[in-house]
Design a protein around this motif. Structure first.
Motif, mmCIF file in Angstrom:
data_model
loop_
_atom_site.group_PDB
_atom_site.id
_atom_site.type_symbol
_atom_site.label_atom_id
_atom_site.label_comp_id
_atom_site.label_asym_id
_atom_site.label_seq_id
_atom_site.Cartn_x
_atom_site.Cartn_y
_atom_site.Cartn_z
ATOM 1 N N MET A 70 0.828 -1.177 0.000
ATOM 2 C CA MET A 70 0.000 0.000 0.000
ATOM 3 C C MET A 70 0.877 1.246 0.000
ATOM 4 O O MET A 70 1.853 1.334 0.711
ATOM 5 N N ASP A 71 0.493 2.187 -0.813
ATOM 6 C CA ASP A 71 1.204 3.449 -0.895
ATOM 7 C C ASP A 71 0.860 4.306 0.314
ATOM 8 O O ASP A 71 -0.181 4.141 0.920
ATOM 9 N N LYS A 72 1.744 5.216 0.672
ATOM 10 C CA LYS A 72 1.525 6.075 1.836
ATOM 11 C C LYS A 72 1.545 7.527 1.394
ATOM 12 O O LYS A 72 2.335 7.914 0.547
ATOM 13 N N LEU A 73 0.655 8.304 1.986
ATOM 14 C CA LEU A 73 0.581 9.721 1.670
ATOM 15 C C LEU A 73 1.569 10.490 2.528
ATOM 16 O O LEU A 73 1.586 10.349 3.740
ATOM 17 N N GLU A 74 2.398 11.258 1.881
ATOM 18 C CA GLU A 74 3.324 12.129 2.591
ATOM 19 C C GLU A 74 3.083 13.528 2.056
ATOM 20 O O GLU A 74 3.333 13.805 0.894
ATOM 21 N N ILE A 75 2.550 14.381 2.914
ATOM 22 C CA ILE A 75 2.239 15.742 2.500
ATOM 23 C C ILE A 75 3.533 16.546 2.451
ATOM 24 O O ILE A 75 4.221 16.677 3.447
ATOM 25 N N LYS A 76 3.828 17.051 1.293
ATOM 26 C CA LYS A 76 5.010 17.878 1.114
ATOM 27 C C LYS A 76 4.567 19.161 0.437
ATOM 28 O O LYS A 76 3.642 19.170 -0.351
ATOM 29 N N GLY A 77 5.244 20.224 0.718
ATOM 30 C CA GLY A 77 4.910 21.488 0.085
ATOM 31 C C GLY A 77 3.765 22.188 0.779
ATOM 32 O O GLY A 77 3.497 21.964 1.949
ATOM 33 N N ASN A 78 3.070 23.000 0.031
ATOM 34 C CA ASN A 78 2.025 23.841 0.575
ATOM 35 C C ASN A 78 0.683 23.116 0.537
ATOM 36 O O ASN A 78 0.071 22.973 -0.519
ATOM 37 N N TRP A 79 0.191 22.682 1.700
ATOM 38 C CA TRP A 79 -1.061 21.938 1.771
ATOM 39 C C TRP A 79 -2.224 22.790 1.291
ATOM 40 O O TRP A 79 -3.137 22.287 0.646
ATOM 41 N N ASN A 80 -2.209 24.094 1.577
ATOM 42 C CA ASN A 80 -3.315 24.951 1.149
ATOM 43 C C ASN A 80 -3.455 24.975 -0.370
ATOM 44 O O ASN A 80 -4.568 24.992 -0.895
ATOM 45 N N GLU A 81 -2.338 24.949 -1.067
ATOM 46 C CA GLU A 81 -2.371 24.912 -2.527
ATOM 47 C C GLU A 81 -2.956 23.589 -3.018
ATOM 48 O O GLU A 81 -3.807 23.560 -3.904
ATOM 49 N N LEU A 82 -2.495 22.485 -2.425
ATOM 50 C CA LEU A 82 -3.026 21.167 -2.793
ATOM 51 C C LEU A 82 -4.516 21.085 -2.478
ATOM 52 O O LEU A 82 -5.297 20.555 -3.268
ATOM 53 N N LYS A 83 -4.902 21.605 -1.326
ATOM 54 C CA LYS A 83 -6.302 21.560 -0.909
ATOM 55 C C LYS A 83 -7.181 22.274 -1.938
ATOM 56 O O LYS A 83 -8.256 21.794 -2.278
ATOM 57 N N GLY A 84 -6.718 23.397 -2.452
ATOM 58 C CA GLY A 84 -7.465 24.130 -3.465
ATOM 59 C C GLY A 84 -7.668 23.316 -4.734
ATOM 60 O O GLY A 84 -8.756 23.300 -5.310
ATOM 61 N N LYS A 85 -6.624 22.611 -5.151
ATOM 62 C CA LYS A 85 -6.727 21.769 -6.342
ATOM 63 C C LYS A 85 -7.682 20.607 -6.117
ATOM 64 O O LYS A 85 -8.457 20.239 -7.005
ATOM 65 N N ILE A 86 -7.651 20.023 -4.926
ATOM 66 C CA ILE A 86 -8.534 18.907 -4.606
ATOM 67 C C ILE A 86 -9.981 19.376 -4.591
ATOM 68 O O ILE A 86 -10.871 18.724 -5.147
ATOM 69 N N LYS A 87 -10.233 20.538 -3.971
ATOM 70 C CA LYS A 87 -11.591 21.078 -3.912
ATOM 71 C C LYS A 87 -12.103 21.443 -5.297
ATOM 72 O O LYS A 87 -13.298 21.317 -5.569
ATOM 73 N N SER A 88 -11.215 21.884 -6.194
ATOM 74 C CA SER A 88 -11.621 22.192 -7.565
ATOM 75 C C SER A 88 -12.092 20.938 -8.287
ATOM 76 O O SER A 88 -13.053 20.969 -9.047
ATOM 77 N N ALA A 89 -11.409 19.835 -8.036
ATOM 78 C CA ALA A 89 -11.750 18.575 -8.698
ATOM 79 C C ALA A 89 -12.983 17.919 -8.071
ATOM 80 O O ALA A 89 -13.771 17.281 -8.771
#
Length: 61
Positions: A1-20
């Motif tokens: 199983m792959d593991k999630l490792e949050i790197k970088g700016n979470w707020n930026e990623l969160k925006g992309k996820i919410k857009s999708a």
């Protein structure tokens, strides 16, 4: 199983996820270190996608 490792700016990623996936809220995407499983579980519930698929997608952002 792959593991999630949050790197970088979470707020930026969160925006992309919410857009999708507009049905995800800020509460669904609240990231706390050490609680990645809870975050992934909420995303799984709302999107109907498998955990590994979500992790790969987030890493590709």
């Amino acid at each position: 199983m792959d593991k999630l490792e949050i790197k970088g700016n979470w707020n930026e990623l969160k925006g992309k996820i919410k857009s999708a996936y507009g049905n995800l809220t800020d509460d669904d995407l609240k990231y706390e270190e050490g609680k990645e499983d809870q975050l992934l579980g909420k995303i799984e519930q709302k999107t109907g996608k498998a955990r590994d698929e979500i992790i790969k997608w987030i890493k590709s952002l």
